[in-house]
Design a protein around this motif. Structure first.
Motif, PDB file in Angstrom:
ATOM      1  N   SER A  85       0.832  -1.197   0.000  1.00  0.00           N
ATOM      2  CA  SER A  85       0.000   0.000   0.000  1.00  0.00           C
ATOM      3  C   SER A  85       0.871   1.252   0.000  1.00  0.00           C
ATOM      4  O   SER A  85       2.085   1.189   0.211  1.00  0.00           O
ATOM      5  CB  SER A  85      -0.917   0.005   1.216  1.00  0.00           C
ATOM      6  N   GLU A  86       0.223   2.360  -0.229  1.00  0.00           N
ATOM      7  CA  GLU A  86       0.940   3.631  -0.251  1.00  0.00           C
ATOM      8  C   GLU A  86       1.499   3.969   1.120  1.00  0.00           C
ATOM      9  O   GLU A  86       2.600   4.521   1.235  1.00  0.00           O
ATOM     10  CB  GLU A  86       0.008   4.743  -0.714  1.00  0.00           C
ATOM     11  N   ASN A  87       0.765   3.615   2.154  1.00  0.00           N
ATOM     12  CA  ASN A  87       1.229   3.899   3.509  1.00  0.00           C
ATOM     13  C   ASN A  87       2.495   3.121   3.847  1.00  0.00           C
ATOM     14  O   ASN A  87       3.404   3.641   4.500  1.00  0.00           O
ATOM     15  CB  ASN A  87       0.137   3.596   4.528  1.00  0.00           C
ATOM     16  N   GLN A  88       2.560   1.868   3.428  1.00  0.00           N
ATOM     17  CA  GLN A  88       3.757   1.066   3.675  1.00  0.00           C
ATOM     18  C   GLN A  88       4.950   1.633   2.928  1.00  0.00           C
ATOM     19  O   GLN A  88       6.058   1.694   3.471  1.00  0.00           O
ATOM     20  CB  GLN A  88       3.522  -0.383   3.254  1.00  0.00           C
ATOM     21  N   ALA A  89       4.738   2.040   1.678  1.00  0.00           N
ATOM     22  CA  ALA A  89       5.828   2.614   0.891  1.00  0.00           C
ATOM     23  C   ALA A  89       6.324   3.914   1.512  1.00  0.00           C
ATOM     24  O   ALA A  89       7.536   4.152   1.618  1.00  0.00           O
ATOM     25  CB  ALA A  89       5.382   2.843  -0.545  1.00  0.00           C
ATOM     26  N   LEU A  90       5.405   4.747   1.959  1.00  0.00           N
ATOM     27  CA  LEU A  90       5.795   6.006   2.591  1.00  0.00           C
ATOM     28  C   LEU A  90       6.509   5.768   3.920  1.00  0.00           C
ATOM     29  O   LEU A  90       7.458   6.477   4.260  1.00  0.00           O
ATOM     30  CB  LEU A  90       4.571   6.889   2.800  1.00  0.00           C
ATOM     31  N   GLN A  91       6.067   4.758   4.655  1.00  0.00           N
ATOM     32  CA  GLN A  91       6.724   4.435   5.919  1.00  0.00           C
ATOM     33  C   GLN A  91       8.147   3.929   5.680  1.00  0.00           C
ATOM     34  O   GLN A  91       9.071   4.305   6.399  1.00  0.00           O
ATOM     35  CB  GLN A  91       5.908   3.398   6.686  1.00  0.00           C
ATOM     36  N   MET A  92       8.331   3.105   4.661  1.00  0.00           N
ATOM     37  CA  MET A  92       9.674   2.625   4.330  1.00  0.00           C
ATOM     38  C   MET A  92      10.582   3.766   3.880  1.00  0.00           C
ATOM     39  O   MET A  92      11.754   3.813   4.243  1.00  0.00           O
ATOM     40  CB  MET A  92       9.604   1.552   3.246  1.00  0.00           C
ATOM     41  N   MET A  93      10.035   4.679   3.097  1.00  0.00           N
ATOM     42  CA  MET A  93      10.830   5.830   2.665  1.00  0.00           C
ATOM     43  C   MET A  93      11.204   6.721   3.846  1.00  0.00           C
ATOM     44  O   MET A  93      12.312   7.235   3.923  1.00  0.00           O
ATOM     45  CB  MET A  93      10.062   6.640   1.613  1.00  0.00           C
ATOM     46  N   ALA A  94      10.280   6.888   4.790  1.00  0.00           N
ATOM     47  CA  ALA A  94      10.577   7.685   5.980  1.00  0.00           C
ATOM     48  C   ALA A  94      11.683   7.031   6.803  1.00  0.00           C
ATOM     49  O   ALA A  94      12.588   7.717   7.300  1.00  0.00           O
ATOM     50  CB  ALA A  94       9.313   7.864   6.817  1.00  0.00           C
ATOM     51  N   GLN A  95      11.617   5.701   6.941  1.00  0.00           N
ATOM     52  CA  GLN A  95      12.678   4.989   7.663  1.00  0.00           C
ATOM     53  C   GLN A  95      14.006   5.104   6.936  1.00  0.00           C
ATOM     54  O   GLN A  95      15.053   5.270   7.570  1.00  0.00           O
ATOM     55  CB  GLN A  95      12.305   3.522   7.825  1.00  0.00           C
ATOM     56  N   LEU A  96      13.959   5.036   5.610  1.00  0.00           N
ATOM     57  CA  LEU A  96      15.181   5.174   4.815  1.00  0.00           C
ATOM     58  C   LEU A  96      15.814   6.537   5.024  1.00  0.00           C
ATOM     59  O   LEU A  96      17.025   6.643   5.267  1.00  0.00           O
ATOM     60  CB  LEU A  96      14.874   4.956   3.339  1.00  0.00           C
ATOM     61  N   PHE A  97      15.023   7.603   4.939  1.00  0.00           N
ATOM     62  CA  PHE A  97      15.565   8.948   5.114  1.00  0.00           C
ATOM     63  C   PHE A  97      16.059   9.176   6.533  1.00  0.00           C
ATOM     64  O   PHE A  97      17.090   9.825   6.741  1.00  0.00           O
ATOM     65  CB  PHE A  97      14.525  10.003   4.729  1.00  0.00           C
ATOM     66  N   TRP A  98      15.341   8.654   7.518  1.00  0.00           N
ATOM     67  CA  TRP A  98      15.770   8.829   8.901  1.00  0.00           C
ATOM     68  C   TRP A  98      17.096   8.101   9.154  1.00  0.00           C
ATOM     69  O   TRP A  98      17.994   8.638   9.794  1.00  0.00           O
ATOM     70  CB  TRP A  98      14.690   8.344   9.850  1.00  0.00           C
ATOM     71  N   ASN A  99      17.223   6.868   8.650  1.00  0.00           N
ATOM     72  CA  ASN A  99      18.474   6.130   8.834  1.00  0.00           C
ATOM     73  C   ASN A  99      19.633   6.794   8.100  1.00  0.00           C
ATOM     74  O   ASN A  99      20.748   6.848   8.614  1.00  0.00           O
ATOM     75  CB  ASN A  99      18.310   4.677   8.388  1.00  0.00           C
ATOM     76  N   SER A 100      19.374   7.300   6.905  1.00  0.00           N
ATOM     77  CA  SER A 100      20.450   7.977   6.179  1.00  0.00           C
ATOM     78  C   SER A 100      20.867   9.256   6.894  1.00  0.00           C
ATOM     79  O   SER A 100      22.055   9.598   6.933  1.00  0.00           O
ATOM     80  CB  SER A 100      20.033   8.270   4.742  1.00  0.00           C
TER      81      SER A 100
END
Length: 88
Positions: free
Chosen positions: A2-17
């Motif tokens: 879903s869009e929410n899962q994709a956005l959550q993964m992107m948020a985790q990616l940006f936070w970790n980076s």
């Protein structure tokens, strides 16, 4: 997926980076400011004087924080791989 899962993964990616790159960028920023102040005070405008300390500090910070950075990165990658079965 879903869009929410994709956005959550992107948020985790940006936070970790941000967390992984932040200490190196902050250390080089502080050293760059100190070198700039030193150059203004002494009126010494040598180009290598601004690059060499920043490179040295970035290398030292990377060497010191490499285990933490690598564990953070592998933990994030493992969580992504573990979430693959739940995407469908």
């Amino acid at each position: 997926m879903s869009e929410n899962q994709a956005l959550q993964m992107m948020a985790q990616l940006f936070w970790n980076s941000f967390l992984i790159a932040g200490p190196v960028l902050a250390a080089t920023l502080v050293v760059g400011l100190l070198v700039s102040v030193f150059q203004v005070v002494t009126q010494l405008q040598e180009m290598s004087l601004s690059y060499v300390p920043k490179l040295a500090v970035a290398g030292i910070v990377i060497v010191l924080l490499a285990p933490w950075m690598l564990s953070r990165l592998t933990g994030f990658a493992a969580s992504l791989f573990n979430s693959i079965p739940n995407l469908g």
